[in-house]
Design an enzyme around this catalytic site. Structure first.
Site, PDB file in Angstrom:
ATOM      1  N   SER A  93       0.828  -1.214   0.000  1.00  0.00           N
ATOM      2  CA  SER A  93       0.000   0.000   0.000  1.00  0.00           C
ATOM      3  C   SER A  93       0.864   1.266   0.000  1.00  0.00           C
ATOM      4  O   SER A  93       0.344   2.366  -0.154  1.00  0.00           O
ATOM      5  CB  SER A  93      -0.937  -0.001   1.209  1.00  0.00           C
ATOM      6  OG  SER A  93      -0.184  -0.118   2.394  1.00  0.00           O
ATOM      7  N   HIS A  94       2.172   1.123   0.192  1.00  0.00           N
ATOM      8  CA  HIS A  94       3.030   2.315   0.252  1.00  0.00           C
ATOM      9  C   HIS A  94       4.220   2.265  -0.698  1.00  0.00           C
ATOM     10  O   HIS A  94       5.194   2.976  -0.496  1.00  0.00           O
ATOM     11  CB  HIS A  94       3.463   2.582   1.696  1.00  0.00           C
ATOM     12  CG  HIS A  94       2.317   3.074   2.514  1.00  0.00           C
ATOM     13  ND1 HIS A  94       1.375   2.225   3.051  1.00  0.00           N
ATOM     14  CD2 HIS A  94       1.916   4.319   2.816  1.00  0.00           C
ATOM     15  CE1 HIS A  94       0.457   2.941   3.669  1.00  0.00           C
ATOM     16  NE2 HIS A  94       0.743   4.204   3.541  1.00  0.00           N
TER      17      HIS A  94
ATOM     18  N   ARG B 275       1.613   4.432  -4.438  1.00  0.00           N
ATOM     19  CA  ARG B 275       1.522   5.841  -4.008  1.00  0.00           C
ATOM     20  C   ARG B 275       2.151   6.810  -5.009  1.00  0.00           C
ATOM     21  O   ARG B 275       2.016   8.031  -4.838  1.00  0.00           O
ATOM     22  CB  ARG B 275       2.217   6.040  -2.652  1.00  0.00           C
ATOM     23  CG  ARG B 275       1.584   5.284  -1.522  1.00  0.00           C
ATOM     24  CD  ARG B 275       0.296   5.932  -1.081  1.00  0.00           C
ATOM     25  NE  ARG B 275      -0.412   5.037  -0.172  1.00  0.00           N
ATOM     26  CZ  ARG B 275      -1.488   5.358   0.517  1.00  0.00           C
ATOM     27  NH1 ARG B 275      -2.010   6.563   0.410  1.00  0.00           N
ATOM     28  NH2 ARG B 275      -2.059   4.493   1.301  1.00  0.00           N
TER      29      ARG B 275
ATOM     30  N   HIS C  85       4.382  13.680   4.129  1.00  0.00           N
ATOM     31  CA  HIS C  85       4.552  12.258   4.464  1.00  0.00           C
ATOM     32  C   HIS C  85       3.379  11.442   3.965  1.00  0.00           C
ATOM     33  O   HIS C  85       2.242  11.699   4.314  1.00  0.00           O
ATOM     34  CB  HIS C  85       4.666  12.109   5.982  1.00  0.00           C
ATOM     35  CG  HIS C  85       5.367  10.851   6.403  1.00  0.00           C
ATOM     36  ND1 HIS C  85       4.937   9.605   6.043  1.00  0.00           N
ATOM     37  CD2 HIS C  85       6.478  10.657   7.153  1.00  0.00           C
ATOM     38  CE1 HIS C  85       5.761   8.698   6.557  1.00  0.00           C
ATOM     39  NE2 HIS C  85       6.710   9.316   7.235  1.00  0.00           N
TER      40      HIS C  85
ATOM     41  N   THR D 182      -5.369   8.958   9.837  1.00  0.00           N
ATOM     42  CA  THR D 182      -5.190   7.531  10.142  1.00  0.00           C
ATOM     43  C   THR D 182      -3.946   7.336  11.018  1.00  0.00           C
ATOM     44  O   THR D 182      -3.640   6.228  11.438  1.00  0.00           O
ATOM     45  CB  THR D 182      -5.116   6.681   8.861  1.00  0.00           C
ATOM     46  OG1 THR D 182      -4.207   7.319   7.956  1.00  0.00           O
ATOM     47  CG2 THR D 182      -6.473   6.589   8.189  1.00  0.00           C
TER      48      THR D 182
ATOM     49  N   GLU E 159      -8.711  -0.178   2.119  1.00  0.00           N
ATOM     50  CA  GLU E 159      -9.155  -1.568   2.321  1.00  0.00           C
ATOM     51  C   GLU E 159     -10.666  -1.652   2.422  1.00  0.00           C
ATOM     52  O   GLU E 159     -11.280  -2.622   1.982  1.00  0.00           O
ATOM     53  CB  GLU E 159      -8.531  -2.137   3.592  1.00  0.00           C
ATOM     54  CG  GLU E 159      -7.109  -2.584   3.396  1.00  0.00           C
ATOM     55  CD  GLU E 159      -6.521  -3.137   4.689  1.00  0.00           C
ATOM     56  OE1 GLU E 159      -7.167  -3.952   5.346  1.00  0.00           O
ATOM     57  OE2 GLU E 159      -5.415  -2.693   5.039  1.00  0.00           O
TER      58      GLU E 159
ATOM     59  N   LEU F 187       6.637 -12.101  15.425  1.00  0.00           N
ATOM     60  CA  LEU F 187       6.986 -10.741  15.830  1.00  0.00           C
ATOM     61  C   LEU F 187       6.606  -9.767  14.718  1.00  0.00           C
ATOM     62  O   LEU F 187       6.743 -10.091  13.536  1.00  0.00           O
ATOM     63  CB  LEU F 187       8.488 -10.632  16.097  1.00  0.00           C
ATOM     64  CG  LEU F 187       9.019 -11.518  17.219  1.00  0.00           C
ATOM     65  CD1 LEU F 187      10.533 -11.383  17.325  1.00  0.00           C
ATOM     66  CD2 LEU F 187       8.362 -11.139  18.555  1.00  0.00           C
TER      67      LEU F 187
ATOM     68  N   GLU G 228       8.354  -9.273  11.051  1.00  0.00           N
ATOM     69  CA  GLU G 228       8.906 -10.533  10.529  1.00  0.00           C
ATOM     70  C   GLU G 228       8.444 -10.843   9.111  1.00  0.00           C
ATOM     71  O   GLU G 228       9.202 -11.398   8.316  1.00  0.00           O
ATOM     72  CB  GLU G 228       8.518 -11.700  11.445  1.00  0.00           C
ATOM     73  CG  GLU G 228       9.589 -12.016  12.436  1.00  0.00           C
ATOM     74  CD  GLU G 228       9.247 -13.183  13.348  1.00  0.00           C
ATOM     75  OE1 GLU G 228      10.019 -13.382  14.303  1.00  0.00           O
ATOM     76  OE2 GLU G 228       8.233 -13.881  13.131  1.00  0.00           O
TER      77      GLU G 228
HETATM   78  P1  NDP Z   1      -0.985  -3.703   9.452  1.00  0.00           P
HETATM   79  O1  NDP Z   1      -2.241  -3.781  10.229  1.00  0.00           O
HETATM   80  O2  NDP Z   1      -0.858  -4.500   8.216  1.00  0.00           O
HETATM   81  O3  NDP Z   1       0.264  -4.075  10.361  1.00  0.00           O
HETATM   82  C1  NDP Z   1       0.532  -3.367  11.555  1.00  0.00           C
HETATM   83  C2  NDP Z   1       1.729  -3.949  12.269  1.00  0.00           C
HETATM   84  O4  NDP Z   1       1.368  -5.196  12.831  1.00  0.00           O
HETATM   85  C3  NDP Z   1       2.947  -4.238  11.377  1.00  0.00           C
HETATM   86  O5  NDP Z   1       4.095  -3.924  12.092  1.00  0.00           O
HETATM   87  C4  NDP Z   1       2.838  -5.737  11.100  1.00  0.00           C
HETATM   88  O6  NDP Z   1       4.095  -6.342  10.850  1.00  0.00           O
HETATM   89  C5  NDP Z   1       2.247  -6.219  12.400  1.00  0.00           C
HETATM   90  N1  NDP Z   1       1.462  -7.437  12.275  1.00  0.00           N
HETATM   91  C6  NDP Z   1       0.490  -7.704  11.361  1.00  0.00           C
HETATM   92  N2  NDP Z   1      -0.023  -8.916  11.585  1.00  0.00           N
HETATM   93  C7  NDP Z   1       0.615  -9.429  12.664  1.00  0.00           C
HETATM   94  C8  NDP Z   1       0.515 -10.640  13.384  1.00  0.00           C
HETATM   95  N3  NDP Z   1      -0.354 -11.589  13.042  1.00  0.00           N
HETATM   96  N4  NDP Z   1       1.327 -10.822  14.431  1.00  0.00           N
HETATM   97  C9  NDP Z   1       2.230  -9.872  14.790  1.00  0.00           C
HETATM   98  N5  NDP Z   1       2.374  -8.712  14.146  1.00  0.00           N
HETATM   99  C10 NDP Z   1       1.571  -8.481  13.095  1.00  0.00           C
HETATM  100  O7  NDP Z   1      -0.662  -2.164   9.087  1.00  0.00           O
HETATM  101  P2  NDP Z   1      -1.679  -0.936   8.900  1.00  0.00           P
HETATM  102  O8  NDP Z   1      -2.677  -1.322   7.881  1.00  0.00           O
HETATM  103  O9  NDP Z   1      -2.166  -0.454  10.214  1.00  0.00           O
HETATM  104  O10 NDP Z   1      -0.691   0.163   8.294  1.00  0.00           O
HETATM  105  C11 NDP Z   1      -0.100  -0.071   7.030  1.00  0.00           C
HETATM  106  C12 NDP Z   1       0.947   0.961   6.724  1.00  0.00           C
HETATM  107  O11 NDP Z   1       0.326   2.197   6.435  1.00  0.00           O
HETATM  108  C13 NDP Z   1       1.955   1.261   7.822  1.00  0.00           C
HETATM  109  O12 NDP Z   1       3.241   1.098   7.246  1.00  0.00           O
HETATM  110  C14 NDP Z   1       1.723   2.724   8.188  1.00  0.00           C
HETATM  111  O13 NDP Z   1       2.891   3.421   8.536  1.00  0.00           O
HETATM  112  C15 NDP Z   1       1.172   3.240   6.891  1.00  0.00           C
HETATM  113  N6  NDP Z   1       0.390   4.477   7.060  1.00  0.00           N
HETATM  114  C16 NDP Z   1       0.953   5.688   6.700  1.00  0.00           C
HETATM  115  C17 NDP Z   1       0.245   6.865   6.832  1.00  0.00           C
HETATM  116  C18 NDP Z   1       0.867   8.185   6.488  1.00  0.00           C
HETATM  117  O14 NDP Z   1       0.200   9.193   6.608  1.00  0.00           O
HETATM  118  N7  NDP Z   1       2.104   8.259   6.103  1.00  0.00           N
HETATM  119  C19 NDP Z   1      -1.130   6.869   7.323  1.00  0.00           C
HETATM  120  C20 NDP Z   1      -1.602   5.565   7.744  1.00  0.00           C
HETATM  121  C21 NDP Z   1      -0.867   4.419   7.580  1.00  0.00           C
HETATM  122  P3  NDP Z   1       4.510  -6.848   9.349  1.00  0.00           P
HETATM  123  O15 NDP Z   1       4.771  -5.598   8.565  1.00  0.00           O
HETATM  124  O16 NDP Z   1       5.693  -7.709   9.536  1.00  0.00           O
HETATM  125  O17 NDP Z   1       3.306  -7.591   8.820  1.00  0.00           O
END
Ligand code: NDP
Length: 333
Positions: free
Chosen positions: A47-48, A52, A120, A160, A188, A304, A307
């Protein structure tokens, strides 16, 4: 039917670099942005990544974003770095200011980077992870434009508002948590609407303020909710304060009042805290925390945060990118 094409990581970098360069960015900004986009695709932060790029181009074309600018970085005190982005993209500001933050945090145990006037729209893990790779704990957050209702309201006020946390590990990838404080990204919700899926209760409200599992009712005039009810609302509020009033920049609602709505990332602030465990802890914090992570992972189906990305990173092969998106990006350069 949606079709994908295979692009190597180098091809992704070149595709992104060309489009930034052709839309008013200088060589340095183009390289920094292309590297960020390539790393997002590499790690599966889909998504990023390339997704974008058209929005960044909109912000560059309207003149809101300065692709040739230079942020002003000032060391305010032993523990404060202040970066005025001068309307540059946040990754450019971060590239210049994070080394100063790391230096101060290592010397003094703790340091804060306060960023204003930068744009950002990226994932937040790149900034915390790079700090953790230097043996420091990092927390970062930024706001956006209103999309999320505070607990008790049916109108958006918070962005968000992502928050990212990274914990360093010696000889292992850092543990990096990076999440939006909204229950779900609006993108989403729109995908669920298109595909006819329901969303979990608590994702958002209808325009009348009623709970719903119908994504269309949220996407068409409704509102997103913070994750975890009033608790997530409190954290989204904290992000507004840290990345807004504390660093000296806008709250999300003020950002929206000033933005030209070209679809590109608006100007705003970012807060980053770096802490040295070597200075704070007189124990072997790395072994200690490793034991904790091992215990966590021994407790069933636990992984974690970070990961998934780090596993994707090991794959050096091509990535499969939506063909329409690639064509759209090519048409912009
Ligand atoms: P997710 O809900 O996909 O993930 C959130 C975090 O939880 C991640 O660190 C992910 O690690 C971890 N995670 C996910 N599933 C599990 C699991 N089963 N067990 C343990 N850890 C888990 O992300 P969001 O949808 O909330 O956000 C997506 C992205 O959007 C982020 O990078 C955020 O910075 C970005 N964003 C940016 C904005 C901006 O203005 N710049 C605004 C809003 C969001 P992993 O990556 O390893 O899956």
């Amino acid at each position: 039917m949606m079709s994908n094409i295979s692009l190597s990581l180098d091809e992704i970098f070149i595709l992104a670099k060309n489009v930034f360069f052709k839309n008013g960015c200088d060589e340095e900004t183009s390289n920094i942005m292309a590297d960020l986009v390539m790393k997002a695709e590499r790690d599966g932060s889909l998504s990023h990544g390339l997704f974008r790029v058209p929005a960044y181009v909109s912000g560059l074309k309207s003149g809101k974003i300065n692709g040739k600018g230079n942020p002003d970085i000032k060391i305010i005190s032993a523990s404060v770095v202040k970066a005025n982005g001068n309307n540059c993209l946040a990754p450019v500001v971060l590239n210049k200011s994070i080394p100063e933050l790391i230096k101060l945090a290592k010397e003094n145990g703790v340091a804060i980077l306060s960023i204003t006037n930068s744009h950002h729209m990226a994932a937040m893990w790149p900034e915390t992870e790079i700090i953790a790779e230097q043996g420091l704990v990092a927390i970062a957050c930024t706001s956006y434009k209103p999309a999320v209702a505070p607990a008790g309201s049916i109108k958006p006020l918070f962005g968000t508002n992502p928050i990212s946390f990274a914990w360093p590990r010696k000889n292992k990838p850092s543990v990096v948590f990076d999440m939006a404080t909204a229950s779900m990204a609006m993108g989403e919700v729109q995908v669920a609407k298109r595909e006819g899926h329901k969303v979990p209760l608590g994702t958002g409200l209808t325009k009348e303020g009623k709970d719903t599992t119908d994504p269309a009712e949220i996407a068409d005039g409704g509102v997103l909710l913070p994750f975890g009810g009033y608790k997530g609302s409190g954290i989204a509020m904290m992000v507004e304060l840290l990345a807004g009033a504390l660093v000296g920049d806008n709250f999300s609602y003020e950002t929206a009042e000033k933005d030209n709505n070209d679809g590109g990332p608006p100007s705003g602030g970012e807060f980053i805290l770096a802490i040295s465990p070597d200075k704070l802890s007189d124990t072997d914090w790395d072994t200690h925390s490793s034991k904790f992570f091992d215990k966590m992972k021994s407790m069933g189906d636990v992984r974690l945060p970070g990961e998934r990305r780090h596993k994707n990173r090991l794959d050096k092969g091509p990535r499969h990118i939506n063909e329409d998106l690639v064509n759209k990006i090519k048409s912009l350069s």
